[in-house]
Every structure is written in C-alpha cells, then in structure tokens.
Design an enzyme around this catalytic site. Structure first.
Site, PDB file in Angstrom:
ATOM      1  N   SER A 252      32.697 -68.465 -67.514  1.00 61.78           N
ATOM      2  CA  SER A 252      32.131 -69.588 -66.761  1.00 61.78           C
ATOM      3  C   SER A 252      31.478 -70.597 -67.685  1.00 61.78           C
ATOM      4  O   SER A 252      31.571 -71.811 -67.470  1.00 61.78           O
ATOM      5  CB  SER A 252      31.072 -69.087 -65.789  1.00 61.78           C
ATOM      6  OG  SER A 252      31.615 -68.097 -64.975  1.00 61.78           O
TER       7      SER A 252
ATOM      8  N   SER B 276      25.418 -62.161 -66.274  1.00 61.32           N
ATOM      9  CA  SER B 276      26.571 -61.264 -66.369  1.00 61.32           C
ATOM     10  C   SER B 276      26.057 -59.861 -66.633  1.00 61.32           C
ATOM     11  O   SER B 276      25.152 -59.688 -67.450  1.00 61.32           O
ATOM     12  CB  SER B 276      27.469 -61.684 -67.533  1.00 61.32           C
ATOM     13  OG  SER B 276      28.400 -60.660 -67.808  1.00 61.32           O
TER      14      SER B 276
ATOM     15  N   ASP C 201      27.683 -57.732 -68.201  1.00 60.54           N
ATOM     16  CA  ASP C 201      28.352 -57.210 -69.399  1.00 60.54           C
ATOM     17  C   ASP C 201      27.529 -57.307 -70.690  1.00 60.54           C
ATOM     18  O   ASP C 201      27.808 -56.606 -71.646  1.00 60.54           O
ATOM     19  CB  ASP C 201      29.682 -57.955 -69.626  1.00 60.54           C
ATOM     20  CG  ASP C 201      30.641 -57.793 -68.457  1.00 60.54           C
ATOM     21  OD1 ASP C 201      30.487 -56.816 -67.707  1.00 60.54           O
ATOM     22  OD2 ASP C 201      31.538 -58.646 -68.295  1.00 60.54           O
TER      23      ASP C 201
ATOM     24  N   ARG D 220      30.877 -28.377 -65.300  1.00 58.42           N
ATOM     25  CA  ARG D 220      32.037 -29.276 -65.436  1.00 58.42           C
ATOM     26  C   ARG D 220      31.849 -30.357 -66.500  1.00 58.42           C
ATOM     27  O   ARG D 220      30.729 -30.642 -66.926  1.00 58.42           O
ATOM     28  CB  ARG D 220      32.279 -30.003 -64.104  1.00 58.42           C
ATOM     29  CG  ARG D 220      33.092 -29.191 -63.140  1.00 58.42           C
ATOM     30  CD  ARG D 220      33.258 -29.931 -61.827  1.00 58.42           C
ATOM     31  NE  ARG D 220      34.165 -29.189 -60.971  1.00 58.42           N
ATOM     32  CZ  ARG D 220      34.235 -29.315 -59.660  1.00 58.42           C
ATOM     33  NH1 ARG D 220      33.436 -30.163 -59.033  1.00 58.42           N
ATOM     34  NH2 ARG D 220      35.086 -28.612 -58.962  1.00 58.42           N
TER      35      ARG D 220
ATOM     36  N   GLU E  54      35.346 -49.736 -69.880  1.00 62.57           N
ATOM     37  CA  GLU E  54      36.659 -50.064 -69.292  1.00 62.57           C
ATOM     38  C   GLU E  54      37.586 -50.731 -70.306  1.00 62.57           C
ATOM     39  O   GLU E  54      38.805 -50.691 -70.164  1.00 62.57           O
ATOM     40  CB  GLU E  54      36.501 -50.933 -68.041  1.00 62.57           C
ATOM     41  CG  GLU E  54      35.878 -52.288 -68.311  1.00 62.57           C
ATOM     42  CD  GLU E  54      35.743 -53.156 -67.065  1.00 62.57           C
ATOM     43  OE1 GLU E  54      36.253 -52.786 -66.005  1.00 62.57           O
ATOM     44  OE2 GLU E  54      35.113 -54.226 -67.181  1.00 62.57           O
TER      45      GLU E  54
ATOM     46  N   ARG F 250      36.363 -33.922 -64.138  1.00 64.73           N
ATOM     47  CA  ARG F 250      36.543 -34.940 -63.103  1.00 64.73           C
ATOM     48  C   ARG F 250      36.339 -36.331 -63.708  1.00 64.73           C
ATOM     49  O   ARG F 250      35.598 -36.478 -64.683  1.00 64.73           O
ATOM     50  CB  ARG F 250      35.518 -34.765 -61.974  1.00 64.73           C
ATOM     51  CG  ARG F 250      35.638 -33.451 -61.222  1.00 64.73           C
ATOM     52  CD  ARG F 250      36.878 -33.451 -60.336  1.00 64.73           C
ATOM     53  NE  ARG F 250      36.961 -32.254 -59.517  1.00 64.73           N
ATOM     54  CZ  ARG F 250      37.493 -31.092 -59.900  1.00 64.73           C
ATOM     55  NH1 ARG F 250      37.969 -30.957 -61.135  1.00 64.73           N
ATOM     56  NH2 ARG F 250      37.546 -30.066 -59.079  1.00 64.73           N
TER      57      ARG F 250
HETATM   58  O1  F6P Z   1      32.180 -59.609 -65.873  1.00 66.76           O
HETATM   59  C1  F6P Z   1      31.607 -58.732 -64.959  1.00 66.76           C
HETATM   60  C2  F6P Z   1      32.596 -57.696 -64.490  1.00 66.76           C
HETATM   61  O2  F6P Z   1      31.910 -56.822 -63.603  1.00 66.76           O
HETATM   62  C3  F6P Z   1      33.279 -56.907 -65.596  1.00 66.76           C
HETATM   63  O3  F6P Z   1      32.453 -55.899 -66.119  1.00 66.76           O
HETATM   64  C4  F6P Z   1      34.498 -56.409 -64.873  1.00 66.76           C
HETATM   65  O4  F6P Z   1      35.548 -56.204 -65.784  1.00 66.76           O
HETATM   66  C5  F6P Z   1      34.839 -57.529 -63.940  1.00 66.76           C
HETATM   67  O5  F6P Z   1      33.658 -58.297 -63.794  1.00 66.76           O
HETATM   68  C6  F6P Z   1      35.327 -57.105 -62.577  1.00 66.76           C
HETATM   69  O6  F6P Z   1      35.741 -58.239 -61.912  1.00 66.76           O
HETATM   70  P1  F6P Z   1      35.962 -58.324 -60.338  1.00 66.76           P
HETATM   71  O7  F6P Z   1      34.598 -58.303 -59.686  1.00 66.76           O
HETATM   72  O8  F6P Z   1      36.642 -59.621 -60.134  1.00 66.76           O
HETATM   73  O9  F6P Z   1      36.748 -57.133 -59.938  1.00 66.76           O
END
Ligand code: F6P
Length: 368
Positions: free
Chosen positions: A108, A151, A153, A188, A252, A280
């Site tokens: 953004s 954010s 992140d 686990r 991720e 799991r």
């Molecule tokens: O940038 C924030 C975030 O939550 C990331 O961690 C994640 O990859 C993405 O947005 C998920 O995007 P959406 O909410 O569009 O699924």
C-alpha cells in the site's frame, strides 16, 4: 483550513482504528477538516461523498477498543493501473483534500509513493482532458502524502514495529499455548504455520516467546535436503530429555536456500516418517489479524497518528513524503521513498540468495 484525509489499505491490522481515530482528532484539534476514504484505494477510485467522507470528532469515539478497520480496506487492482490513479487524483481534488495519510503495509505504501511521484503528470492529464479546472490545477500542484505502517507482518524497513505486529504476535502466542496443552496430553508434535508473507518476524518472535523446538523463516533458509537431519536431531534431543511436545513454527513464506517453498506438509511428513511422531498441522490464518489491539499497538498507532498530522502540516513541496516510524522507542519520520526502496531490497536480496544481507536489512540486530 486544510483538509486531511486518512485511509487504511491492504490487509487489516489491529490498531488501524486507533490510528484513524488519532489522525481524525488531531486534524480537527489543529483546525483542519478531517476526511476518511472508505475501502482503501478502491474508495479513491470510486470517489464521491460516500467514499471520501468528512467526519467529525464524535465519529471516531471508542475506536481504539475495536478490532479491524472501521473505514474498510481492500487490495485494489484498479489503482495499480494508471487510469485508476488518475481517477483517484481527480476524486481527491473534487473532495478538496489537501493531504492524504495512508495506513497500510509494504504494498500500500509502495502504491502511495508511486501516486505521489506521478502526481504532476496525473494533474497535467486531468487539466488537459478538462476533468479539473485551472484553479484546481494551481491549488493542488503537490500531493501531500504521508504513510503510517499498519501491517501484522512487521516487514517494513526503517521502522522497528508496524501497527498490528505485536497484537498478531500475541494472538499467535495464545494459540500456540493452547496447542501446547493438547500436544502435551497426547505427546504430539505440531507444525504451526503463521502469517508474515515473505517476512519471518512473526514466526521468529513467536518461536522465541513460546519456546518452540524449531523455526523456519525465509530470511535464514536451510539447505535443501539438509534441514530434515538438523531438525530431527534437535527434536530427538529434546524428546530424549523427557519433553512430551514438539512445536515447529513455520512462516508461510518459508523457503530453502534454493528458494523452494517449505510447506507444513513437508515438515509433517519428516516428523511422521523419521521420528514416528504423532503430528498435526495447525494453520492459524486470519485469527492472527482478529480481535482487538494490544496496548502497545493502540499507543503506537495513536502517537504515530498525531505525528502524521504534524508531518503533513509541516510538509512543503520540497520535503520528501514522510513515513512515520518508530526507532529505539522514539516516533520518527523517514523518507517514504527510502523505506519503500529498502523494503524492496530485502525481497531482492532473498531472490538473489543473499540471505545474510536479507537478515541484516530486517533490523533484527537485537536478536543477532
Ligand atoms: O500482509 C498481511 C497478511 O496477513 C499476510 O501475512 C498474509 O500473507 C496476507 O495478508 C493474507 O492476505 P488475505 O487477507 O488477502 O488473505
């Protein structure tokens, strides 16, 4: 009296409402008119009073205790095209907005920076095509823009913390604590996938806070074919000391040094096949962006909102657009253009497999 507008953009983050509240109230306190742009850049593209709304002091009452963003957000494809930005410029001018504060993440704010740099050519085109008057053209020569970083992140360079990151971290820690309890009952292993896009901050910090057994982050990737041995050795060691649980946190965006993604399923398979652990996978997903902001994010967002209004009021055509940051516990201003470029250089370093550089650019000195 100036008119200051605020929008939230990209993925929502806890604390965005505190930021909007602080911006609206500071603007009014300083004698300005306050506007909100609904639905992020999409609101700019659509325009009109439904999307670029004037608000008053009471409109944001109580917002600090509310999760999400009350003015909506979107990932807007149209604004990525020049025609979308042209409409955005036209609508801002029509609404009489002098300054725009964007609370959003890396993508953004990159968009905000592009919008600012294109502004002269956008208004030229609007004048030529009679979409704005000569008077409007003269008055809105310069786009006064400012970024606050919202954010979960924590992936923006030049700031120590982004609004929402500590709340998401708190959500992750709570979830891992829950998982730990059931893992203990069953002896686990759990592979917990956390968000963060290409940034490992959430995974790394959550791993430290929950005493996880193993962590995968994109900035410090393992060698393909080798991480399996390394991980199994550590987990076996922990088990041999009587530990009944194994928690593996995986970002991720986790990759190996050849940039192949490492997925929770890959880790799951190794734990099952090699260590015979009952394993799991838990993907935390949007729970991480849910709920209200922790106190730190409310305070950060409020202080940065006040500073953003100060910054736009002090800015001139010659000052670079600021990004409001926090460095060593002080609210600071950084040139938006540099923050965006530096953030991009982290992604570039990862793509170029220069992981040492990527790690150093992430501002993680306190961990090293
Ligand atoms: O940038 C924030 C975030 O939550 C990331 O961690 C994640 O990859 C993405 O947005 C998920 O995007 P959406 O909410 O569009 O699924």
């Amino acid at each position: 009296d100036k008119a200051i507008a605020v929008m939230t953009s990209g993925g929502d983050a806890q604390g965005m409402n505190s930021n909007v509240r602080a911006i609206v109230r500071s603007a009014i306190f300083k004698g300005c008119r306050a506007f909100v742009v609904m639905e992020g850049y999409e609101g700019l593209v659509r325009g009109g009073p439904e999307y670029i709304k004037e608000v008053c002091w009471e409109d944001v009452r109580g917002w600090s205790t509310e999760g999400g963003t009350n003015i909506g957000t979107a990932r807007c494809l149209e604004f990525r095209q020049r025609e979308g930005r042209l409409l955005g410029a036209q609508h801002l001018i029509e609404a009489g907005v002098d300054a725009l504060i964007v609370c959003g993440g890396d993508g953004s704010l990159t968009g905000a920076d592009l919008f600012r740099s294109e502004w002269p050519s956008l208004i030229d085109e609007l004048l030529k095509t009679n979409r704005i008057s000569q008077e409007q053209y003269t008055r809105y020569q310069h786009l006064n823009i400012c970024g606050t970083v919202g954010s979960i992140d924590n992936d923006m360079s030049t700031t120590d913390a982004t609004i929402g990151a500590y709340s998401a971290l708190d959500r992750i820690c709570t979830a891992v604590d829950y998982v730990e309890a059931t893992a203990n009952s069953h002896s686990r292993a759990f592979v917990v996938e956390v968000m963060g896009r290409n940034c490992g901050w959430l995974a790394l910090l959550a791993g430290i806070a929950t005493s996880a057994d193993y962590i995968f982050i994109p900035e410090n990737p393992p060698v393909p074919g080798k991480w399996q041995d390394g991980m199994c050795e550590i987990i076996s060691q922990h088990r041999s000391h009587g530990k009944r649980t194994s928690i593996i946190i995986i970002a991720e965006g986790a990759i190996d040094t050849e940039l192949n993604p490492i997925k929770p399923e890959d880790v799951h398979k190794v734990l099952c096949d090699r260590l015979k652990l009952d394993t799991r996978i838990t993907t935390l997903g949007h729970v991480q962006r849910g709920g209200t902001a922790v106190a730190y994010d409310r305070i950060l967002a409020t202080l940065q909102g006040v500073e953003a209004v100060n910054a736009v009021l002090e800015s001139t055509a010659d000052t670079p657009s600021p990004l409001i940051a926090i460095n060593e516990n002080k609210i600071t201003r950084k040139p938006l253009i540099d923050s965006v470029a530096l953030t991009k250089s982290v992604a570039d370093a990862i793509q170029a497999k220069d992981f040492e550089k990527a790690m150093s650019l992430r501002d993680t000195e306190f961990i090293e």
